[in-house]
Design an enzyme around this catalytic site. Structure first.
Site, PDB file in Angstrom:
ATOM      1  CG  HIS A 172      29.209  -8.462  57.506  1.00 52.55           C
ATOM      2  ND1 HIS A 172      30.433  -7.813  57.519  1.00 52.55           N
ATOM      3  CD2 HIS A 172      29.079  -9.056  58.710  1.00 52.55           C
ATOM      4  CE1 HIS A 172      31.012  -8.012  58.689  1.00 52.55           C
ATOM      5  NE2 HIS A 172      30.216  -8.761  59.435  1.00 52.55           N
TER       6      HIS A 172
ATOM      7  CG  HIS B 208      24.918  -3.000  64.589  1.00 49.29           C
ATOM      8  ND1 HIS B 208      24.772  -3.861  65.658  1.00 49.29           N
ATOM      9  CD2 HIS B 208      26.225  -3.035  64.258  1.00 49.29           C
ATOM     10  CE1 HIS B 208      25.956  -4.372  65.959  1.00 49.29           C
ATOM     11  NE2 HIS B 208      26.851  -3.893  65.130  1.00 49.29           N
TER      12      HIS B 208
END
Length: 182
Positions: free
Chosen positions: A127, A40
């Site tokens: 990220h 995620h």
């Protein structure tokens, strides 16, 4: 309850991230690789909050999400925090509508901070974690980071997750999903 807010990825992006992990495993090992179901894009790590605080987070997420339009993001590159010479985390970078992502993250951070539900000193660096505590054989300069197929996905909601730490790694449970305005 250990909570964080995030953006889910589509299956195509997750498949690309798994492919990147397979490429990375040829030149390094990690103490812990993220599983496909754990992948995620984190927006905010909130830490341990009470049930009452979790309800406040849900309300803030609903209000903020309703004020943003959907946007797209793309996988861009692979890197390491803090760097490849002393990596602690191997990650996949994100591109696309970064202005929209940054605005969403900052707006929600501001609301959560006002309610004393969130505090972060570091600047947000979008990220997706691929692996933790990598170990490289030989010179870090010789590690070849794989090229990323620029896979995109549509962001139309944000998610509140509860994270339970186990010896086999964290288990994530969705506590709420909040749609961006259509």
């Amino acid at each position: 309850m250990r909570l964080f807010t995030a953006i889910e990825l589509n299956e195509e992006a997750k498949r690309e991230l798994v492919r990147l992990q397979q490429e990375l495993k040829k030149t390094l090992s990690c103490r812990k690789w993220q599983t496909q179901s754990q992948m995620h894009l984190t927006l905010h790590f909130l830490g341990d909050l009470s049930l009452q605080q979790a309800e406040l987070v849900k309300q803030e997420m609903e209000d903020v999400a309703a004020s943003f339009s959907p946007f797209s993001l793309t996988l861009t590159n692979v890197g390491a925090f803090p760097n490849l010479k002393r990596p602690r985390v191997i990650w996949a970078g994100v591109g696309g509508h970064l202005k929209d992502l940054g605005s969403l993250q900052q707006t929600l951070a501001k609301q959560l901070t006002k309610g004393e539900l969130y505090k972060e000193e570091r600047a947000y660096s979008p990220h997706i974690t691929l692996g933790r505590e990598p170990r490289m054989e030989g010179d870090p300069e010789s590690v070849r980071l794989p090229d990323v197929y620029p896979t995109s996905w549509h962001v139309s909601q944000i998610v509140l997750f509860h994270s339970t730490l186990t010896p086999k790694g964290p288990i994530y449970k969705t506590l709420g999903t909040y749609s961006l305005r259509s």
